[in-house]
Scaffold this motif. Structure first.
Motif, PDB file in Angstrom:
ATOM      1  N   ARG A 124     -70.094   6.975  26.846  1.00  0.00           N
ATOM      2  CA  ARG A 124     -70.850   7.387  28.020  1.00  0.00           C
ATOM      3  C   ARG A 124     -71.822   8.525  27.666  1.00  0.00           C
ATOM      4  NH1 ARG A 124     -66.627   7.679  32.569  1.00  0.00           N
ATOM      5  NH2 ARG A 124     -66.022   5.752  31.515  1.00  0.00           N
ATOM      6  N   ALA A 125     -71.396   9.415  26.789  1.00  0.00           N
ATOM      7  CA  ALA A 125     -72.294  10.487  26.352  1.00  0.00           C
ATOM      8  C   ALA A 125     -73.482   9.923  25.586  1.00  0.00           C
ATOM      9  CB  ALA A 125     -71.524  11.492  25.486  1.00  0.00           C
ATOM     10  N   TRP A 126     -73.263   8.858  24.831  1.00  0.00           N
ATOM     11  CA  TRP A 126     -74.375   8.208  24.132  1.00  0.00           C
ATOM     12  C   TRP A 126     -75.313   7.527  25.134  1.00  0.00           C
ATOM     13  CZ3 TRP A 126     -71.302   5.506  19.579  1.00  0.00           C
ATOM     14  CH2 TRP A 126     -70.772   6.511  18.748  1.00  0.00           C
ATOM     15  N   GLN A 127     -74.729   6.955  26.197  1.00  0.00           N
ATOM     16  CA  GLN A 127     -75.571   6.412  27.263  1.00  0.00           C
ATOM     17  C   GLN A 127     -76.418   7.514  27.889  1.00  0.00           C
ATOM     18  OE1 GLN A 127     -72.191   4.416  29.491  1.00  0.00           O
ATOM     19  NE2 GLN A 127     -73.799   2.891  29.843  1.00  0.00           N
ATOM     20  N   SER A 141     -78.656  12.447  35.216  1.00  0.00           N
ATOM     21  CA  SER A 141     -78.005  13.556  35.904  1.00  0.00           C
ATOM     22  C   SER A 141     -76.682  13.132  36.513  1.00  0.00           C
ATOM     23  CB  SER A 141     -78.938  14.104  36.989  1.00  0.00           C
ATOM     24  OG  SER A 141     -78.342  15.188  37.660  1.00  0.00           O
ATOM     25  N   LYS A 142     -76.664  11.970  37.149  1.00  0.00           N
ATOM     26  CA  LYS A 142     -75.423  11.458  37.752  1.00  0.00           C
ATOM     27  C   LYS A 142     -74.369  11.190  36.683  1.00  0.00           C
ATOM     28  CE  LYS A 142     -77.735   9.308  41.729  1.00  0.00           C
ATOM     29  NZ  LYS A 142     -78.093   8.011  42.370  1.00  0.00           N
ATOM     30  N   LEU A 143     -74.790  10.593  35.576  1.00  0.00           N
ATOM     31  CA  LEU A 143     -73.837  10.274  34.510  1.00  0.00           C
ATOM     32  C   LEU A 143     -73.280  11.554  33.895  1.00  0.00           C
ATOM     33  CD1 LEU A 143     -72.422   8.185  32.783  1.00  0.00           C
ATOM     34  CD2 LEU A 143     -74.444   8.079  31.317  1.00  0.00           C
ATOM     35  N   ALA A 144     -74.123  12.554  33.701  1.00  0.00           N
ATOM     36  CA  ALA A 144     -73.646  13.832  33.160  1.00  0.00           C
ATOM     37  C   ALA A 144     -72.603  14.449  34.084  1.00  0.00           C
ATOM     38  CB  ALA A 144     -74.819  14.793  32.977  1.00  0.00           C
ATOM     39  N   GLY A 145     -72.850  14.396  35.378  1.00  0.00           N
ATOM     40  CA  GLY A 145     -71.881  14.920  36.341  1.00  0.00           C
ATOM     41  C   GLY A 145     -70.558  14.196  36.272  1.00  0.00           C
ATOM     42  N   ASN A 163     -69.859  19.421  25.005  1.00  0.00           N
ATOM     43  CA  ASN A 163     -71.013  20.211  24.572  1.00  0.00           C
ATOM     44  C   ASN A 163     -72.293  19.380  24.566  1.00  0.00           C
ATOM     45  OD1 ASN A 163     -69.357  22.428  24.256  1.00  0.00           O
ATOM     46  ND2 ASN A 163     -68.989  22.055  22.077  1.00  0.00           N
ATOM     47  N   MET A 164     -72.192  18.148  24.119  1.00  0.00           N
ATOM     48  CA  MET A 164     -73.360  17.268  24.122  1.00  0.00           C
ATOM     49  C   MET A 164     -73.850  17.032  25.546  1.00  0.00           C
ATOM     50  SD  MET A 164     -73.577  13.398  22.579  1.00  0.00           S
ATOM     51  CE  MET A 164     -75.075  12.426  22.633  1.00  0.00           C
ATOM     52  N   THR A 165     -72.901  16.831  26.469  1.00  0.00           N
ATOM     53  CA  THR A 165     -73.268  16.572  27.858  1.00  0.00           C
ATOM     54  C   THR A 165     -73.919  17.786  28.498  1.00  0.00           C
ATOM     55  OG1 THR A 165     -71.425  15.005  28.054  1.00  0.00           O
ATOM     56  CG2 THR A 165     -72.383  15.837  30.106  1.00  0.00           C
ATOM     57  N   LEU A 166     -73.360  18.973  28.268  1.00  0.00           N
ATOM     58  CA  LEU A 166     -73.955  20.194  28.810  1.00  0.00           C
ATOM     59  C   LEU A 166     -75.357  20.419  28.246  1.00  0.00           C
ATOM     60  CD1 LEU A 166     -70.857  22.564  28.653  1.00  0.00           C
ATOM     61  CD2 LEU A 166     -72.004  21.795  30.742  1.00  0.00           C
ATOM     62  N   PHE A 167     -75.516  20.161  26.956  1.00  0.00           N
ATOM     63  CA  PHE A 167     -76.813  20.325  26.305  1.00  0.00           C
ATOM     64  C   PHE A 167     -77.844  19.370  26.907  1.00  0.00           C
ATOM     65  CE2 PHE A 167     -79.297  19.162  22.261  1.00  0.00           C
ATOM     66  CZ  PHE A 167     -80.302  20.064  22.545  1.00  0.00           C
ATOM     67  N   LEU A 168     -77.459  18.102  27.072  1.00  0.00           N
ATOM     68  CA  LEU A 168     -78.384  17.116  27.632  1.00  0.00           C
ATOM     69  C   LEU A 168     -78.678  17.415  29.100  1.00  0.00           C
ATOM     70  CD1 LEU A 168     -76.942  13.896  25.972  1.00  0.00           C
ATOM     71  CD2 LEU A 168     -79.166  14.938  25.498  1.00  0.00           C
ATOM     72  N   LEU A 169     -77.659  17.886  29.833  1.00  0.00           N
ATOM     73  CA  LEU A 169     -77.892  18.231  31.233  1.00  0.00           C
ATOM     74  C   LEU A 169     -78.877  19.397  31.344  1.00  0.00           C
ATOM     75  CD1 LEU A 169     -77.218  17.646  34.181  1.00  0.00           C
ATOM     76  CD2 LEU A 169     -75.259  19.190  33.974  1.00  0.00           C
ATOM     77  N   ALA A 170     -78.810  20.345  30.419  1.00  0.00           N
ATOM     78  CA  ALA A 170     -79.787  21.437  30.404  1.00  0.00           C
ATOM     79  C   ALA A 170     -81.202  20.890  30.221  1.00  0.00           C
ATOM     80  CB  ALA A 170     -79.445  22.422  29.281  1.00  0.00           C
ATOM     81  N   GLN A 171     -81.352  19.904  29.335  1.00  0.00           N
ATOM     82  CA  GLN A 171     -82.669  19.303  29.128  1.00  0.00           C
ATOM     83  C   GLN A 171     -83.126  18.522  30.360  1.00  0.00           C
ATOM     84  OE1 GLN A 171     -81.578  17.278  25.332  1.00  0.00           O
ATOM     85  NE2 GLN A 171     -83.214  18.494  24.428  1.00  0.00           N
ATOM     86  N   ILE A 172     -82.166  17.865  31.017  1.00  0.00           N
ATOM     87  CA  ILE A 172     -82.487  17.122  32.240  1.00  0.00           C
ATOM     88  C   ILE A 172     -82.988  18.078  33.323  1.00  0.00           C
ATOM     89  CG2 ILE A 172     -81.480  15.784  34.142  1.00  0.00           C
ATOM     90  CD1 ILE A 172     -79.496  14.668  31.943  1.00  0.00           C
TER      91      ILE A 172
END
Length: 399
Positions: A124-127, A141-145, A163-172
């Motif tokens: 899911r993180a790769w998605q 954004s929904k998937l990160a949540g 950590n990957m999810t938080l990082f990507l959510l910051a970029q989002i």
């Protein structure tokens, strides 16, 4: 030297090890499929981290074949191998195919191991990564949540997926222009990365690069300059001047300088990056061509339209020969060229470019994305200017 850190530096020894492993696989392990599959996965992942996506894809596809023969086509282990193919496909710029492969893999893994399992959340993180790179920020954004909700309060909070999810959510959040939230997320995840991986790990440095860009877009230019300069110095020390992440930091600093009305410093950085990327990656590599597009954008925003068009021409020719006309970078190069042609009053040429820009952005991001709508809006304005109200009405419906 790990592969992520080695990219952009002298990787001769690592390449020799990979070549030796490939030879051994072909000669000595052809009758040990489980061992071969495990090593093929390592070769695929290492090649991916080195930026050698064609080699990575060959190894990953072979890994899938071996897993299918060992476990069957729908087993979660096969699905994880397919997910790796999906991730590599994303790095090659085919976001739609990547999303399709990862969605199938996630469904198989979740059904067999549970939707909250470590492996399901990894896929899911790769998605999430694919959706973020493709600009599908609402879905991302929904998937990160969803991922963070399943991680929070568990013993796995703070792991690589978190950590990957938080990082990507910051970029989002930065992409959504929610800069205060993006800043807070960067301030949350960077210390977590430092604690888990160390201050000089590539993932930690990547997060710092992203943070500097966020502050630039937020208009906090002095802070951005300080962070970008410090991060670039650390990247040069740890990874070398030619590493792709170092070049990303140079790009961010160039954007910062341009917004600080220091275009001479910005252009010098852009040209340094292009010299390095062409030498290390080749003139047709998508990341090098992205730098060419950035230079074209810089020139357009500084009123140098003729030069911007010339640079955009070079980028589009490179994309056409290297990755095809549907690559995301083509959309941005076309946007630069079309905007300059419009500015120069060359409306017939601008219409052709804006229409192609709209096609590419719609293909990648969808018709409702702001990039697609902006292209439609410019086409509306040009046709109104030319008195072609029927065409203007057509594009008005899409803006």
């Amino acid at each position: 030297v790990g592969p992520a850190a080695a990219r952009g530096r002298d990787t001769t020894m690592l390449q020799e090890i990979l070549a030796e492993t490939e030879t051994r696989l072909s000669q000595d392990l052809c009758h040990q499929p489980e061992v071969e599959a495990a090593l093929r996965e390592v070769l695929a992942t290492t090649s991916m981290d080195l930026g050698e996506q064609e080699t990575a894809l060959l190894q990953a596809n072979r890994n899938v074949e071996l897993k299918q023969n060992l476990f069957g086509p729908n087993d979660y282990r096969t699905a994880m191998a397919v997910a790796l193919v999906g991730r590599i496909t994303m790095y090659k710029g085919d976001f739609a195919k990547s999303d399709s492969l990862l969605s199938w893999a996630e469904a198989q893994v979740s059904e067999q191991l549970g939707s909250g399992s470590i492996k399901a959340l990894e896929v899911r993180a790769w998605q999430l990564e694919t959706l973020t790179f493709a600009g599908q920020v609402d879905q991302a954004s929904k998937l990160a949540g969803n991922i963070l909700k399943l991680k929070e309060g568990t013993e796995h909070w703070g792991d690589d997926v978190t950590n990957m999810t938080l990082f990507l959510l910051a970029q989002i959040r930065a992409e959504q222009q929610r800069y205060a939230e993006a800043d807070s997320l960067h301030n949350l995840v960077i210390p977590m990365l430092v604690a888990k991986l160390g201050p000089d790990h590539p993932n930690t440095l990547s997060a710092r690069v992203s943070h500097g860009l966020t502050l630039t877009y937020a208009g906090r230019l002095e802070e951005a300059e300080r962070i970008n300069l410090a991060t670039m110095a650390d990247l040069r020390r740890v990874m070398g001047n030619e590493h792709q992440e170092t070049q990303a930091a140079m790009n961010n600093l160039a954007i910062t300088y341009n917004r600080m009305n220091q275009p001479e410093k910005a252009e010098a950085l852009y040209r340094d990056m292009l010299e390095i990327s062409e030498r290390t990656m080749g003139p047709l590599h998508p990341e090098h061509l992205a730098g060419v597009v950035n230079l074209s954008t810089f020139m357009r925003r500084n009123g140098r339209c003729e030069e911007s068009i010339e640079v955009a021409d070079a980028a589009l020719d490179g994309f056409h020969r290297g990755v095809g006309d549907d690559f995301v970078g083509c959309g941005y190069a076309l946007l630069n060229r079309a905007s300059c042609l419009q500015e120069l009053g060359r409306y017939a040429e601008a219409i052709i470019d804006f229409e192609e820009c709209h096609r590419v952005f719609t293909l990648i991001y969808g018709p409702e994305d702001q990039r697609s709508r902006n292209a439609a809006e410019q086409l509306t304005l040009i046709h109104e200017e030319l008195g072609d109200l029927e065409e203007a009405a057509k594009w008005r419906k899409l803006k």
